[in-house]
Design a protein around this motif. Structure first.
Motif, short mmCIF file in Angstrom:
data_model
loop_
_atom_site.label_atom_id
_atom_site.label_comp_id
_atom_site.label_asym_id
_atom_site.label_seq_id
_atom_site.Cartn_x
_atom_site.Cartn_y
_atom_site.Cartn_z
N GLN A 1 -1.42 -0.72 13.42
CA GLN A 1 -1.89 0.24 14.44
C GLN A 1 -1.69 1.60 14.02
N SER A 2 -0.95 1.76 13.30
CA SER A 2 -0.65 3.28 12.40
C SER A 2 -1.96 3.46 11.44
N SER A 3 -2.45 2.48 10.75
CA SER A 3 -3.63 2.78 10.03
C SER A 3 -4.96 2.92 11.03
N SER A 4 -4.84 2.33 12.06
CA SER A 4 -6.19 2.47 12.99
C SER A 4 -6.07 3.75 13.63
N GLN A 5 -4.88 4.24 13.88
CA GLN A 5 -4.71 5.50 14.81
C GLN A 5 -5.04 6.62 13.70
N THR A 6 -4.75 6.30 12.41
CA THR A 6 -4.93 7.49 11.42
C THR A 6 -6.63 7.42 11.05
N GLN A 7 -7.31 6.39 11.02
CA GLN A 7 -8.77 6.31 10.67
C GLN A 7 -9.36 6.90 11.96
N MET A 8 -8.93 6.65 13.11
CA MET A 8 -9.51 7.19 14.22
C MET A 8 -9.41 8.61 14.35
N SER A 9 -8.32 9.22 13.84
CA SER A 9 -8.14 10.70 13.98
C SER A 9 -8.97 11.33 13.01
N THR A 10 -9.26 10.64 11.88
CA THR A 10 -9.85 11.13 10.94
C THR A 10 -11.51 11.25 11.39
N ASP A 11 -11.73 10.19 11.96
CA ASP A 11 -13.16 10.29 12.32
C ASP A 11 -13.20 11.15 13.52
N VAL A 12 -12.25 11.24 14.43
CA VAL A 12 -12.38 12.58 15.44
C VAL A 12 -12.29 13.71 15.09
N LEU A 13 -11.51 13.97 13.93
CA LEU A 13 -11.54 15.37 13.33
C LEU A 13 -12.95 15.49 12.63
N ALA A 14 -13.60 14.43 12.18
CA ALA A 14 -14.93 14.76 11.69
C ALA A 14 -15.99 14.88 12.72
N GLU A 15 -15.85 14.34 13.97
CA GLU A 15 -16.95 14.51 14.89
C GLU A 15 -16.50 15.89 15.44
N LEU A 16 -15.41 16.44 15.53
CA LEU A 16 -14.98 17.61 16.17
C LEU A 16 -15.51 18.76 15.14
N LYS A 17 -15.23 18.50 14.00
CA LYS A 17 -15.88 19.36 12.83
C LYS A 17 -17.56 19.47 12.85
N GLU A 18 -18.21 18.44 13.13
CA GLU A 18 -19.60 18.30 13.34
C GLU A 18 -19.82 18.91 14.50
N LEU A 19 -19.11 18.81 15.66
CA LEU A 19 -19.41 19.38 16.59
C LEU A 19 -19.25 21.05 16.87
N ARG A 20 -18.31 21.30 16.05
CA ARG A 20 -17.77 22.64 15.98
C ARG A 20 -19.19 23.41 15.09
N ASP A 21 -19.59 22.57 13.87
CA ASP A 21 -20.59 23.15 13.43
C ASP A 21 -21.88 23.29 14.05
N MET A 22 -22.30 22.39 14.85
CA MET A 22 -23.28 22.37 15.54
C MET A 22 -23.13 23.51 16.65
N ALA A 23 -21.80 23.82 17.05
CA ALA A 23 -21.85 24.87 18.16
C ALA A 23 -22.01 26.09 17.39
N ARG B 1 -24.82 28.89 18.33
CA ARG B 1 -24.39 30.11 18.54
C ARG B 1 -25.37 31.01 17.70
N ILE B 2 -25.55 30.66 16.56
CA ILE B 2 -26.38 31.51 15.67
C ILE B 2 -27.89 31.68 15.97
N LYS B 3 -28.09 30.71 16.44
CA LYS B 3 -29.66 30.36 16.81
C LYS B 3 -29.80 31.29 18.01
N ILE B 4 -28.79 31.01 19.05
CA ILE B 4 -28.90 31.78 20.50
C ILE B 4 -28.93 33.35 20.29
N GLN B 5 -27.98 33.62 19.15
CA GLN B 5 -27.88 35.20 18.76
C GLN B 5 -29.23 35.58 18.25
N ARG B 6 -29.81 34.84 17.23
CA ARG B 6 -31.11 35.07 16.74
C ARG B 6 -32.11 35.30 17.93
N LEU B 7 -32.23 34.22 18.93
CA LEU B 7 -32.96 34.28 19.87
C LEU B 7 -32.73 35.62 20.92
#
Length: 271
Positions: free
Chosen positions: A42-64, A68-74
């Motif tokens: 269970q601990s390994s599964s939760q760790t892997q899930m946290s890593t995936d979530v962090l990666a997703e969050l980082k990707e979402l942050r990068d997309m945001a 935002r940069i595109k919006i500023q340019r627009l």
């Protein structure tokens, strides 16, 4: 945004699943039992899930950030476009004002041109009228010299001088055979005449209208030089009236190739 919602839903599901595992639901184990292998998995599964979530969050942050940069340019592009639109609108207004001014000037020029054309048309009509009047108006003018023979007179009676050297005879109103001018139309005429003498004698001539003497000119040559005299007159004549020059008796004149004595006349205007 849909991906972020999906990720949050997965996180809630995992949390719910973890809570059920802690309560021992569905495992069949009694309270107080401790499963080391299950806890590790269970601990390994939760760790892997946290890593995936962090990666997703980082990707979402990068997309945001990227969005935002595109919006500023627009927004910047929109501001630039709005500025350009404002400038273009000002230029369009300026062009409209210039066009309105140009249209007003063109309209004024057209009015002036119309007035000028009207004046030109009126002037052309007046010129045409004058041309018609001149075409209908008789042309009468003559000028003639007396003789190349030298001395003429004196005689014992008055004689009509025959100016035989015709220089001009427009309208053929002057007759060099008789020395008489006959008015072809009713009107006002101008006549000019003179006398010239080199002998010691009286010189002079008289202008006659029909049978009436209108003017007499005279001079006396008392020296060995010459005497001369001249005059002019405007007469109103009826059609057929005659004008001629008379040399009085005992008067003499002199003419030669220098054309010293001239009789001239022309029509000023018909009536």
């Amino acid at each position: 945004m849909r991906r972020a919602a999906v990720v949050l839903a997965l996180l809630l599901c995992l949390l719910c699943t973890g809570a059920q595992g802690e309560d021992g639901g569905g495992t069949g184990k009694k309270e107080g039992d401790f499963d080391i292998q299950g806890a590790h998995d269970q601990s390994s599964s939760q760790t892997q899930m946290s890593t995936d979530v962090l990666a997703e969050l980082k990707e979402l942050r990068d997309m945001a950030i990227e969005h935002r940069i595109k919006i500023q340019r627009l927004e910047q592009d929109t501001t630039v476009l709005e500025n350009r639109m404002s400038t273009s609108e000002k230029e369009v207004e300026e062009v409209k004002r210039e066009n309105a001014d140009l249209l007003a000037r063109v309209t004024a020029s057209e009015k002036k041109s119309t007035a000028f054309e009207a004046r030109m048309s009126s002037s052309e009509k007046e010129v045409e009228e004058l041309q018609r009047e001149n075409a209908d108006r008789p042309q009468v003018a003559f000028s003639a010299g007396l003789t190349d023979a030298g001395s003429v007179g004196p005689f014992t009676t008055d004689i009509t001088l025959k100016f035989s050297k015709v220089f001009t005879n427009i309208g053929q109103a002057y007759n060099p055979t008789t020395g008489i001018f006959t008015a072809p139309v009713r009107g006002v005429y101008y006549f000019r005449f003179n006398a010239w003498e080199i002998r010691s004698a009286w010189t002079g001539v008289q202008l006659f209208h029909n049978d009436q003497r209108k003017m007499a000119i005279a001079d006396l040559n008392v020296d060995s030089g010459y005497a001369s005299t001249s005059s002019a007159m405007v007469l109103q004549l009826e059609e057929g009236d005659v004008v001629y020059i008379v040399l009085p008796f005992s008067f003499g004149v002199y003419d030669d190739s220098y054309n010293r004595i001239i009789f001239s006349g022309f029509l000023l205007f018909p009536q």
